[in-house]
Design a protein around this motif. Structure first.
Motif, PDB file in Angstrom:
ATOM      1  N   ARG A   1     -23.911  34.592  -0.985  1.00  0.00           N
ATOM      2  CA  ARG A   1     -25.361  34.409  -0.978  1.00  0.00           C
ATOM      3  C   ARG A   1     -26.078  35.674  -0.530  1.00  0.00           C
ATOM      4  N   ASP A   2     -25.498  36.373   0.433  1.00  0.00           N
ATOM      5  CA  ASP A   2     -26.134  37.607   0.900  1.00  0.00           C
ATOM      6  C   ASP A   2     -26.234  38.616  -0.241  1.00  0.00           C
ATOM      7  N   PHE A   3     -25.174  38.728  -1.026  1.00  0.00           N
ATOM      8  CA  PHE A   3     -25.220  39.646  -2.159  1.00  0.00           C
ATOM      9  C   PHE A   3     -26.289  39.223  -3.154  1.00  0.00           C
ATOM     10  N   LEU A   4     -26.342  37.936  -3.478  1.00  0.00           N
ATOM     11  CA  LEU A   4     -27.322  37.460  -4.446  1.00  0.00           C
ATOM     12  C   LEU A   4     -28.739  37.772  -3.971  1.00  0.00           C
ATOM     13  N   LYS A   5     -28.994  37.568  -2.695  1.00  0.00           N
ATOM     14  CA  LYS A   5     -30.324  37.852  -2.156  1.00  0.00           C
ATOM     15  C   LYS A   5     -30.630  39.356  -2.245  1.00  0.00           C
ATOM     16  N   GLN A   6     -29.667  40.170  -1.836  1.00  0.00           N
ATOM     17  CA  GLN A   6     -29.910  41.608  -1.807  1.00  0.00           C
ATOM     18  C   GLN A   6     -30.008  42.199  -3.206  1.00  0.00           C
ATOM     19  N   VAL A   7     -29.197  41.716  -4.149  1.00  0.00           N
ATOM     20  CA  VAL A   7     -29.284  42.263  -5.491  1.00  0.00           C
ATOM     21  C   VAL A   7     -30.588  41.828  -6.149  1.00  0.00           C
ATOM     22  N   ALA A   8     -31.044  40.622  -5.863  1.00  0.00           N
ATOM     23  CA  ALA A   8     -32.319  40.180  -6.422  1.00  0.00           C
ATOM     24  C   ALA A   8     -33.466  41.015  -5.865  1.00  0.00           C
ATOM     25  N   GLU A   9     -33.435  41.294  -4.569  1.00  0.00           N
ATOM     26  CA  GLU A   9     -34.478  42.124  -3.959  1.00  0.00           C
ATOM     27  C   GLU A   9     -34.428  43.545  -4.515  1.00  0.00           C
ATOM     28  N   ALA A  10     -33.205  44.064  -4.703  1.00  0.00           N
ATOM     29  CA  ALA A  10     -33.071  45.428  -5.223  1.00  0.00           C
ATOM     30  C   ALA A  10     -33.552  45.505  -6.680  1.00  0.00           C
ATOM     31  N   LEU A  11     -33.219  44.518  -7.494  1.00  0.00           N
ATOM     32  CA  LEU A  11     -33.690  44.509  -8.876  1.00  0.00           C
ATOM     33  C   LEU A  11     -35.211  44.399  -8.926  1.00  0.00           C
ATOM     34  N   TRP A  12     -35.762  43.538  -8.070  1.00  0.00           N
ATOM     35  CA  TRP A  12     -37.232  43.426  -8.024  1.00  0.00           C
ATOM     36  C   TRP A  12     -37.856  44.775  -7.669  1.00  0.00           C
ATOM     37  N   ARG A  13     -37.257  45.449  -6.721  1.00  0.00           N
ATOM     38  CA  ARG A  13     -37.806  46.715  -6.248  1.00  0.00           C
ATOM     39  C   ARG A  13     -37.635  47.824  -7.281  1.00  0.00           C
ATOM     40  N   GLU A  14     -36.492  47.921  -7.896  1.00  0.00           N
ATOM     41  CA  GLU A  14     -36.200  49.030  -8.783  1.00  0.00           C
ATOM     42  C   GLU A  14     -36.814  48.844 -10.171  1.00  0.00           C
ATOM     43  N   LEU A  15     -36.949  47.593 -10.629  1.00  0.00           N
ATOM     44  CA  LEU A  15     -37.446  47.357 -11.971  1.00  0.00           C
ATOM     45  C   LEU A  15     -38.944  47.130 -12.032  1.00  0.00           C
ATOM     46  N   ASN A  16     -39.591  47.051 -10.854  1.00  0.00           N
ATOM     47  CA  ASN A  16     -41.051  46.867 -10.808  1.00  0.00           C
ATOM     48  C   ASN A  16     -41.495  45.607 -11.555  1.00  0.00           C
ATOM     49  N   VAL A  17     -40.796  44.473 -11.275  1.00  0.00           N
ATOM     50  CA  VAL A  17     -41.181  43.190 -11.858  1.00  0.00           C
ATOM     51  C   VAL A  17     -41.776  42.314 -10.756  1.00  0.00           C
ATOM     52  N   ASP A  18     -42.339  41.178 -11.159  1.00  0.00           N
ATOM     53  CA  ASP A  18     -42.979  40.292 -10.180  1.00  0.00           C
ATOM     54  C   ASP A  18     -41.996  39.338  -9.532  1.00  0.00           C
ATOM     55  N   ARG A  19     -41.004  38.883 -10.317  1.00  0.00           N
ATOM     56  CA  ARG A  19     -40.112  37.861  -9.775  1.00  0.00           C
ATOM     57  C   ARG A  19     -38.727  37.967 -10.393  1.00  0.00           C
ATOM     58  N   ILE A  20     -37.744  37.644  -9.550  1.00  0.00           N
ATOM     59  CA  ILE A  20     -36.345  37.620  -9.962  1.00  0.00           C
ATOM     60  C   ILE A  20     -35.775  36.257  -9.559  1.00  0.00           C
ATOM     61  N   PHE A  21     -35.147  35.569 -10.533  1.00  0.00           N
ATOM     62  CA  PHE A  21     -34.513  34.284 -10.250  1.00  0.00           C
ATOM     63  C   PHE A  21     -33.032  34.375 -10.614  1.00  0.00           C
ATOM     64  N   ILE A  22     -32.184  33.929  -9.713  1.00  0.00           N
ATOM     65  CA  ILE A  22     -30.767  33.715 -10.006  1.00  0.00           C
ATOM     66  C   ILE A  22     -30.542  32.220  -9.860  1.00  0.00           C
ATOM     67  N   SER A  23     -30.201  31.571 -10.969  1.00  0.00           N
ATOM     68  CA  SER A  23     -30.172  30.107 -10.990  1.00  0.00           C
ATOM     69  C   SER A  23     -28.875  29.588 -11.581  1.00  0.00           C
ATOM     70  N   ARG A  24     -28.517  28.387 -11.158  1.00  0.00           N
ATOM     71  CA  ARG A  24     -27.396  27.674 -11.769  1.00  0.00           C
ATOM     72  C   ARG A  24     -27.948  26.595 -12.689  1.00  0.00           C
ATOM     73  N   LEU A  25     -27.195  26.303 -13.741  1.00  0.00           N
ATOM     74  CA  LEU A  25     -27.579  25.246 -14.670  1.00  0.00           C
ATOM     75  C   LEU A  25     -26.932  23.927 -14.254  1.00  0.00           C
ATOM     76  N   THR A  26     -27.686  22.846 -14.398  1.00  0.00           N
ATOM     77  CA  THR A  26     -27.113  21.529 -14.142  1.00  0.00           C
ATOM     78  C   THR A  26     -26.083  21.206 -15.210  1.00  0.00           C
ATOM     79  N   ASP A  27     -25.288  20.171 -14.961  1.00  0.00           N
ATOM     80  CA  ASP A  27     -24.183  19.850 -15.874  1.00  0.00           C
ATOM     81  C   ASP A  27     -24.668  19.533 -17.280  1.00  0.00           C
TER      82      ASP A  27
END
Length: 681
Positions: free
Chosen positions: A161-187
């Motif tokens: 989870r720490d990696f997912l949080k940090q990579v999402a923050e880094a992608l948001w910062r480096e790509l200059n986007v508004d939002r980053i979502f990492i999601s799982r799909l239901t069955d």
């Protein structure tokens, strides 16, 4: 401010050899600068350009004179790049040198491209007077390399989870986007549940959202990276989230687990058209594998934690003591009930054996170890019962179930023991046996009464005497009596009272309703009056004083007697001595005795009715037989039911011969006479 070299001076190249004189040294510096940068710039202390070299025209499409007096924000502010501006302003405000800060610029047709800026602060003595620096046109590969390096640097020491949080923050910062979502799909693949959600640089609470009709559905269905740099909300009008949040640009990539199963999505959204779409694609594709692996890891870890929490909750909420020992007999696990029973927690016992922790119970532990060895060798479950003393000093009987615990390969890793407290069950079983013995005694008492000659005696008093005596002997009470109630319940009369101490019977006592209204009322409301304390029970308290005290009665058990639906009396059992709590079995026996009493009373009433009927018949026969003429009676079918003596004499037929027959069946008359009689009937 010291003057920067002019473009003309930069074009000058002296023929002198390298290092010849000061001019040669200046030329060397200029050559070094030209091969490391595309143009030069200089700003004052307020960050406004005071010099830009001519090469900027061909490389960036901006004339130097259009830059003079303007800040960098005024020249590059058309493209959103918050993270880059933040890094730039941080260095400028600290008057620190910076290198290769990459800005995104756009030309007249909207095409975007990266430029890398480096600079050093310039001081006049102690006074800050501005910056001098270089600029160069950067390649997308260089930008991507830097972006990947920055993201890797920000996430290199994290997992799950720490990696997912940090990579999402880094992608948001480096790509200059508004939002980053990492999601799982239901069955069912219809809903995405965010594992990490970054909006405007901040992590927000996870949420679920349907993907039908939106770009996420395309990513999941087509199992490929999808990019919509602009106009995504118009392209997917059924996705209300895009419209409501004003999303313009979108990029999404599917995430797969180690076994190839679809896990979820990684999505970036922007309220403005996305710049450098290739950069976004490469960054997402580069990190998708690691993100999927960490998402898979985090989902597995969460499932393991969930199962661990569930298992721990089950183990610790078991009402039974649970332990697990390793093959050497050392404790690996104990639950809260075990701790409560023996006053010892895990820190004190884990890693220790019974022999080390409870040396006083050496003999018991020897048997326990033998059983554990038996479980380990046989692989079977073994159950035994044993007495234990708990930490509070109480004694309990336990049913201990020992069972083997093996790993996936079948190797024994421990022996579990479940200690079920069967103290109450053991007591209940003993009580059940006692009740069974008592009930058998009751059944014998009832059989004794039913099979007795007294029950067949024409004198009901004999049956009452036997019943009261057997009841007193069976229940161990001093006084048992049978009472008959008047139809209007004005009083009850004692038909038989047996007193065990003197083995004597008596009768004739009368209790009147006027003196005991609550008792008479209770008789009409309940089947059994179980007055454990007759003096305080409101149903029997009226007897306190002369009656109870005179006879030493403390407890009363009275069962109402019914014949049909009519209340006919009451069976009274009166205990002398300490107050007695009547058991359910005793109350049941009282009901059975009352039922037998009702049979006796019913038979007594039948006998009385029969005697009355016989008396009436005798009086009737005497009158009709004294008549001087013949008399006969017939039923509705014209069959004889009675003929008097004169009839018998006149027609030569006895009454019992005529009973139930028609006159034509007697053969006494001619057809003409019979026809006349039939007409009269």
């Amino acid at each position: 401010m010291p003057r920067s070299p002019s473009d003309e001076s930069m074009k000058t190249r002296h023929a002198e050899g390298l290092g010849n004189g000061s001019v040669g040294a200046d030329a060397r510096v200029i050559d070094f600068a030209r091969v490391s940068a595309d143009w030069f710039w200089e700003t004052d202390a307020d960050g406004r350009f005071t010099f830009v070299s001519d090469q900027v025209i061909s490389l960036v499409g901006v004339r130097p004179e259009d830059c003079i007096g303007k800040s960098r924000e005024e020249l590059h502010g058309s493209v959103a790049q918050d993270a880059t501006w933040a890094a730039y302003r941080k260095a400028i405000s600290a008057h620190e040198p910076f290198r290769d800060i990459t800005f995104i610029m756009s030309d007249a047709d909207g095409t975007t491209f990266p430029v890398a800026i480096s600079g050093v602060p310039v001081f006049d003595g102690e006074k800050f007077v501005g910056y001098r620096g270089t600029g160069r046109r950067a390649s997308q590969g260089e930008v991507i390399e830097k972006l990947v390096r920055n993201i890797v640097g920000a996430t290199s020491r994290s997992v799950g989870r720490d990696f997912l949080k940090q990579v999402a923050e880094a992608l948001w910062r480096e790509l200059n986007v508004d939002r980053i979502f990492i999601s799982r799909l239901t069955d069912d693949g219809k809903t995405a549940e965010s594992a990490i959600a970054i909006i405007d640089g901040k992590q927000v609470a996870n949420f679920s959202y349907p993907i039908a009709g939106g770009p996420c559905e395309s990513v999941a269905r087509e199992a490929t990276l999808c990019v919509y740099p602009r106009g995504v909300a118009e392209r997917f009008p059924d996705d209300h989230y895009l419209k409501e949040e004003g999303i313009e640009g979108y990029i999404g990539v599917p995430l797969y687990g180690a076994r190839g199963q679809g896990l979820g999505l990684m999505v970036a959204m922007s309220g403005k058209p996305m710049i450098l779409e290739d950069l976004h694609k490469l960054a997402f594709e580069f990190f998708a594998g690691r993100v999927a692996a960490e998402l898979d890891r985090s989902l597995v870890e969460e499932e393991l934690r969930r199962r661990d929490v569930l298992l721990s909750a089950i183990v610790d909420h078991l009402p039974h003591g649970l332990t697990v020992k390793d093959p050497d007999g050392r404790y690996m696990l104990i639950n809260k009930e075990f701790t409560r029973r023996y006053g010892i927690d895990g820190d004190e016992i884990l890693g220790s054996s019974n022999e080390e922790r409870f040396p006083a119970w050496e003999q018991a532990w020897a048997a326990s170890r033998a059983q554990e060895k038996n479980v380990a060798d046989s692989g079977k479950i073994i159950t035994r019962e044993q007495d234990r003393q708990f930490a509070d000093g109480s004694h309990h009987r336990l049913e201990i179930v020992k069972f083997p615990i093996s790993d996936d390969g079948g190797r024994l890793i421990g022996v579990g023991a479940l200690g079920v407290d069967i103290t109450e069950r053991d007591k209940w079983e003993r009580d059940a046996l006692d009740r069974e013995r008592v009930l058998k005694g009751y059944h014998k008492a009832l059989d004794r009464i039913v099979a007795s000659d007294a029950m067949a005696s024409p004198d009901a008093g004999d049956a009452f005497s036997l019943l009261t005596q057997v009841a007193a002997e069976t229940l161990g009470v001093e006084r048992v009596s049978v009472w008959r109630a008047r139809p209007d319940m004005s009083d009850i009369e004692c038909l038989d009272l047996y007193q065990a101490a003197s083995a004597a019977h008596s009768s004739g006592m009368v209790l009147e309703n006027d003196y005991f209204p609550q008792y008479f009322k209770a008789l009409q409301q309940v089947e059994v009056i179980d007055a454990h304390d007759a003096r305080s029970d409101p149903r029997t308290a009226e007897f306190a004083g002369k009656y109870l005290d005179e006879h030493g009665i403390t407890s009363m058990l009275d069962a109402v007697i019914h014949v049909g639906d009519e209340l006919k009396g009451v069976l009274c059992l009166e205990h002398v001595g300490d107050p007695r709590k009547w058991t359910l079995e005793e109350q049941s026996l009282a009901r059975s005795l009352a039922a037998l009493t009702s049979l006796i009373m019913a038979r007594q009433e039948q006998q009385k009715s029969e005697r009355a009927r016989q008396s009436i018949e005798q009086r009737f026969s005497g009158v009709v037989n004294a008549l001087p003429s013949a008399l006969s009676l017939k039923d509705r079918d014209c069959r004889y039911v009675f003929v008097n003596k004169v009839y018998e004499q006149n027609y030569g037929v006895r009454a019992e011969e005529a009973f139930g027959k028609r006159i034509d069946e007697l053969g006494l008359n001619s057809p003409e006479i019979l026809a006349t009689i039939h007409a009269e009937d």
